[in-house]
Design an enzyme around this catalytic site. Sequence first.
Site, PDB file in Angstrom:
ATOM      1  N   GLU A  33      56.782  24.655   2.795  1.00 36.19           N
ATOM      2  CA  GLU A  33      55.385  25.337   3.088  1.00 36.19           C
ATOM      3  C   GLU A  33      54.411  25.040   2.190  1.00 36.19           C
ATOM      4  O   GLU A  33      54.565  24.569   0.978  1.00 36.19           O
ATOM      5  CB  GLU A  33      56.064  26.978   2.621  1.00 36.19           C
ATOM      6  CG  GLU A  33      55.454  27.871   3.464  1.00 36.19           C
ATOM      7  CD  GLU A  33      55.899  27.796   5.107  1.00 36.19           C
ATOM      8  OE1 GLU A  33      55.275  27.287   5.914  1.00 36.19           O
ATOM      9  OE2 GLU A  33      56.954  28.420   5.136  1.00 36.19           O
ATOM     10  N   ASP A  36      52.003  20.691   4.165  1.00 35.71           N
ATOM     11  CA  ASP A  36      51.377  19.753   5.241  1.00 35.71           C
ATOM     12  C   ASP A  36      49.891  19.347   4.636  1.00 35.71           C
ATOM     13  O   ASP A  36      49.532  18.053   5.008  1.00 35.71           O
ATOM     14  CB  ASP A  36      51.375  20.534   6.568  1.00 35.71           C
ATOM     15  CG  ASP A  36      50.633  21.740   6.734  1.00 35.71           C
ATOM     16  OD1 ASP A  36      50.021  22.378   5.820  1.00 35.71           O
ATOM     17  OD2 ASP A  36      50.573  22.323   7.939  1.00 35.71           O
ATOM     18  N   SER A 129      52.292  31.353  14.172  1.00 38.45           N
ATOM     19  CA  SER A 129      51.412  30.386  14.741  1.00 38.45           C
ATOM     20  C   SER A 129      50.858  30.768  16.299  1.00 38.45           C
ATOM     21  O   SER A 129      50.731  29.918  17.085  1.00 38.45           O
ATOM     22  CB  SER A 129      51.931  29.227  14.903  1.00 38.45           C
ATOM     23  OG  SER A 129      52.049  28.201  13.398  1.00 38.45           O
ATOM     24  N   SER A 130      50.523  32.179  16.301  1.00 40.97           N
ATOM     25  CA  SER A 130      49.974  32.515  17.489  1.00 40.97           C
ATOM     26  C   SER A 130      48.703  31.655  17.680  1.00 40.97           C
ATOM     27  O   SER A 130      48.573  31.362  18.805  1.00 40.97           O
ATOM     28  CB  SER A 130      49.677  33.836  17.255  1.00 40.97           C
ATOM     29  OG  SER A 130      48.728  34.284  16.379  1.00 40.97           O
ATOM     30  N   ASP A 175      51.366  23.256  12.431  1.00 42.35           N
ATOM     31  CA  ASP A 175      51.697  24.185  13.403  1.00 42.35           C
ATOM     32  C   ASP A 175      51.425  23.692  14.794  1.00 42.35           C
ATOM     33  O   ASP A 175      52.380  23.749  15.922  1.00 42.35           O
ATOM     34  CB  ASP A 175      50.724  25.298  13.142  1.00 42.35           C
ATOM     35  CG  ASP A 175      50.891  26.205  11.969  1.00 42.35           C
ATOM     36  OD1 ASP A 175      52.090  25.799  11.198  1.00 42.35           O
ATOM     37  OD2 ASP A 175      50.230  26.821  11.490  1.00 42.35           O
TER      38      ASP A 175
END
Length: 402
Positions: A33, A36, A129-130, A175
């Site tokens: 987490e 990235d 990750s909508s 994501d």
Amino acid sequence: MADLAELERAFEARYGLTPSLFRAPGRVNLIGEHTDYNQGLAMPAALQLGTTLAIARRAEPRLRITSRVFDESIEIALEDRAALRESRPRGHWSDYVIGVVLALWRHGVPIAGADLLVASDIPLGSGLSSSASFEVCLALALSQTSQSPLSPLTLAKLCQEAENDYVGTRCGIMDQFASVFGRENHALALDCRSLEHRLVPLGGTTQPGTRLAATLVVCNTMVRHAHAGGEYNRRRAECEAAVSHLARALPHIRSLRDVSLADLSAHGADLDPVIGRRARHVVSENDRVLQAVHALEAGDSIRFGELMRSSHRSLRDDYEVSCAELDLMVSIADDIDGVFGARMTGGGFGGCTVNWVRQDAVEAFVAEVSGRYAAATGRTPAIYRCATADGAAQIGVQDAAT
Ligand code: GLA
């Protein structure tokens, strides 16, 4: 998944045309987490929760988009490129649309006018990750409908650009990458520097004595996060500050990916204490991802669970992106028999935990987490026995360009 036939019928009733259908999944991150954007390592999996979109071309150069999530329609005029380029985000879902349109243009996609109807079953602001799922679904649908298909990697990068350059969150690529490259029953061991990935089977067939069948369960604290612009971008700046400082002693480093724990102890003593803790999280988290990939590949759920727990502690204490509700949800899970590990997932400050739970303990886990979390907070958590899914694709029969 949304009822496709119903979405198609609703589209036909509204626009009088037969649509093409597209789907892009949300993701859960198992471990890795806030690595990235530091060119580090992560292990996301695409979920069956996702965005579904119906689209048909129209002659006029306009996009008419109705979102079922926001119960609202917007129109984007495509003929005046300059006006869109000069527009500013306003904290509205149309920001994602404009961001994707501008990024598609930058990549040479001539966007055809179209009508769109969008539905999603990803809870907003839950760390699943909508927004990436929406961006990927939209960019895929618009590029295919405009007869300019994109490579999967370009699709993922372009959607990250939409978010970085227009929406204003300096997110990494995890994501969008997971939404494009996900595979059912697998997590992705993702190197965010090289963008290489390896598929890691999840809870596959069990060999007696070596593998304990386990499954992913996602628990929603029902506290919504909002990290655009604020704490998220600050964490990223803190990581950059750590790199600038460490580069005085370690001139070869380009990001925290290039720093080891030994480097940190040798050269991190005079870092600002907050910056030092941020760096320690990222450097140790990269190491945990490497170990976690090995553990899952070896079927060692116990080790995998330990790594999840230390990831959560590091995010809570060093990176400071957890919150009271996430910590409570994780500590409830830690007490339950059959839970190998639990941690917050996604950007933090609310949203969901991810839990690696022994298959035969899932029902009891769900009941106990729901009961104890609701008793302590007054909020009833949503709990998803998360099935994983393939990455974004056209679904249904009709070709998008006809
Ligand atoms: C958000 C961002 C991702 C990643 C995670 C934290 O989901 O969009 O790029 O940084 O937070 O791991």
